[in-house]
Design a protein around this motif. Structure first.
Motif, PDB file in Angstrom:
ATOM      1  N   PHE A 265       0.966  -0.992  -0.141  1.00  0.00           N
ATOM      2  CA  PHE A 265       0.007   0.038   0.068  1.00  0.00           C
ATOM      3  C   PHE A 265       0.855   1.157  -0.231  1.00  0.00           C
ATOM      4  O   PHE A 265       0.730   2.287  -0.711  1.00  0.00           O
ATOM      5  CB  PHE A 265      -1.071  -0.117   1.088  1.00  0.00           C
TER       6      PHE A 265
ATOM      7  N   THR B  21       1.859   2.014  -3.532  1.00  0.00           N
ATOM      8  CA  THR B  21       0.939   2.585  -4.257  1.00  0.00           C
ATOM      9  C   THR B  21       0.526   4.066  -3.884  1.00  0.00           C
ATOM     10  O   THR B  21       0.586   4.860  -4.722  1.00  0.00           O
ATOM     11  CB  THR B  21      -0.559   1.803  -3.960  1.00  0.00           C
TER      12      THR B  21
ATOM     13  N   GLN C 281      -8.183  -4.886  -3.403  1.00  0.00           N
ATOM     14  CA  GLN C 281      -7.046  -6.116  -3.849  1.00  0.00           C
ATOM     15  C   GLN C 281      -7.434  -7.597  -3.495  1.00  0.00           C
ATOM     16  O   GLN C 281      -6.627  -8.217  -3.550  1.00  0.00           O
ATOM     17  CB  GLN C 281      -5.543  -5.675  -3.113  1.00  0.00           C
TER      18      GLN C 281
ATOM     19  N   SER D  13      -8.260   4.382   4.067  1.00  0.00           N
ATOM     20  CA  SER D  13      -7.619   4.358   2.765  1.00  0.00           C
ATOM     21  C   SER D  13      -6.701   3.018   2.667  1.00  0.00           C
ATOM     22  O   SER D  13      -7.055   2.266   1.588  1.00  0.00           O
ATOM     23  CB  SER D  13      -6.791   5.522   2.560  1.00  0.00           C
TER      24      SER D  13
ATOM     25  N   TRP E  54      -8.257  -0.226   0.354  1.00  0.00           N
ATOM     26  CA  TRP E  54      -7.162  -0.568  -0.813  1.00  0.00           C
ATOM     27  C   TRP E  54      -7.181  -2.269  -0.657  1.00  0.00           C
ATOM     28  O   TRP E  54      -7.090  -2.816  -1.578  1.00  0.00           O
ATOM     29  CB  TRP E  54      -6.068   0.075  -0.631  1.00  0.00           C
TER      30      TRP E  54
END
Length: 106
Positions: A20, A23, A92, A84, A88
């Motif tokens: 993460f 990303t 995923q 967040s 995420w």
């Protein structure tokens, strides 16, 4: 790293946070430092409390307790970071449901 090793790595809390974080640096670099600070603190407290390095072990209760331990100003950034991160992780397919539910915890 094989695909299987990568998937196992990402299903750990620390592995997922690592992915993460990468990303986040690419998609929202202005938030990366602040978010990573709270996510690292969250993970460290989780592991220091004796819980497993497993993403799907984190409970809503524990997230609430963590947020409650922060000052009001810290809590807002930490909530946004956790929201967040868990959104995420769900996107995923690393977890089925975020421990924060669909929205922010109070």
């Amino acid at each position: 790293m094989t695909m299987q090793e990568f998937l196992v790595h990402e299903r750990t809390l620390l592995g997922a946070l690592d992915s993460f974080g990468g990303t986040l640096v690419r998609t929202r670099p202005q938030l990366a430092a602040d978010y990573n600070e709270y996510l690292d603190d969250f993970a460290q407290r989780w592991l220091d409390s004796g819980y497993p390095n497993e993403l799907d072990s984190i409970s809503t209760y524990w997230v609430q307790a963590y947020l409650s331990s922060l000052s009001l100003a810290e809590r807002e950034v930490a909530k946004a970071a956790l929201h967040s991160f868990f959104a995420w992780a769900v996107s995923q397919a690393l977890i089925e449901q975020a421990p924060m539910g669909g929205g922010y915890l109070s």
